[in-house]
Design a protein around this motif. Sequence first.
Motif, short mmCIF file in Angstrom:
data_model
loop_
_atom_site.label_atom_id
_atom_site.label_comp_id
_atom_site.label_asym_id
_atom_site.label_seq_id
_atom_site.Cartn_x
_atom_site.Cartn_y
_atom_site.Cartn_z
N VAL A 245 0.84 -1.20 0.00
CA VAL A 245 0.00 0.00 0.00
C VAL A 245 0.88 1.25 0.00
O VAL A 245 0.62 2.22 -0.72
N ALA A 246 1.93 1.22 0.82
CA ALA A 246 2.84 2.36 0.88
C ALA A 246 3.51 2.59 -0.47
O ALA A 246 3.60 3.73 -0.95
N TRP A 247 3.97 1.51 -1.09
CA TRP A 247 4.61 1.64 -2.41
C TRP A 247 3.65 2.26 -3.42
O TRP A 247 4.02 3.15 -4.18
N PHE B 213 10.38 12.96 -4.58
CA PHE B 213 10.42 13.20 -3.14
C PHE B 213 11.15 12.04 -2.47
O PHE B 213 11.27 10.95 -3.00
N ARG B 214 11.60 12.28 -1.26
CA ARG B 214 12.10 11.22 -0.39
C ARG B 214 10.99 10.88 0.61
O ARG B 214 10.44 11.78 1.27
N VAL B 215 10.63 9.62 0.70
CA VAL B 215 9.62 9.17 1.65
C VAL B 215 10.26 8.11 2.54
O VAL B 215 10.77 7.10 2.04
N THR C 254 1.74 6.78 -6.88
CA THR C 254 0.61 7.54 -7.40
C THR C 254 0.69 9.03 -7.08
O THR C 254 -0.29 9.75 -7.25
N ARG C 255 1.86 9.50 -6.68
CA ARG C 255 2.01 10.93 -6.37
C ARG C 255 1.56 11.81 -7.54
O ARG C 255 0.72 12.71 -7.37
N ASP C 256 2.09 11.56 -8.72
CA ASP C 256 1.77 12.41 -9.86
C ASP C 256 0.30 12.27 -10.26
O ASP C 256 -0.33 13.24 -10.70
N ALA D 99 12.09 3.07 2.66
CA ALA D 99 12.53 4.32 2.05
C ALA D 99 12.30 4.30 0.54
O ALA D 99 12.51 3.28 -0.12
N TYR D 100 11.86 5.45 0.02
CA TYR D 100 11.59 5.61 -1.40
C TYR D 100 12.15 6.96 -1.84
O TYR D 100 12.04 7.95 -1.13
#
Length: 264
Positions: free
Chosen positions: A163-165, A187-189, A170-172, A200-201
């Motif tokens: 879900v996190a991935w 971004f850094r997440v 889906t940011r854009d 971390a992403y």
Amino acid sequence: MADPTRVIDDLCAESDELDRLVAGAGTEQWGRETPAAGWTVAHQIGHLAWTDRSALLAVTDADGFRALVERALAAPHRFVDEGAEEYARAAPAELLARWREGRAALEKALREAPAGARFPWYGPPMSAASMATARLMETWAHGQDVADAMGVMRPPSERLRHVAWLGVRTRDFAYGVHGLTPPADPFRVELVGPGGEVWAYGPEDAAQRVTGPALDFCLLVTQRAHRGDLALTADGPDADRWLDIAQAFAGPPGGGRPSTGDAR
């Protein structure tokens, strides 16, 4: 090329967990209102059954799925509610049986899908792994509504990683459905998973950053909790804007949930 086996396995586990929650529920519990306005527990399970059917059509019958898309375009703000209502009218035992049958058929279709195949969806086309990830996200999110209605606290699991991935990927899309131009830079997440590990992403040196518990991030991107009630931190104006509009699910912008004033 991503191997879909793990995420399909996790989708089945997520579905089975929700199944155990509702299988022993009485008629009164199936009729309880959930945090989604106008939706009972039966509507939530009905929605999952309906979207599993949609996903099965996408994987096995492209023409049949295109007909569904045409219906969606004709009534973009009603077709989801109408699908849930159609299934929710059934008796609980019948609805549960339809959900089980549909998700078993979808599991089989996803496992047998040709390597590299892509399937139509309400957003961009999806691989088998992406389709399973989207179904897991929906199952977890609507399962959260059911758990809230029943007063059940669900411990977060490692399956939240999917879900996190998806929330990051889906940011854009979230910017786009709000008519906004996505930021050019990633971004850094950094999220703390259920076992204390960090997920971390994005590049470590990104100027825009989001940090906090993985559970809270998943609640945010599925719009199951208000940002003000979650322990997420945004560093940078673009990251801050994203947390106001984040949306991991397809379709028009979601309305979100009101704040409970219960910040974590």
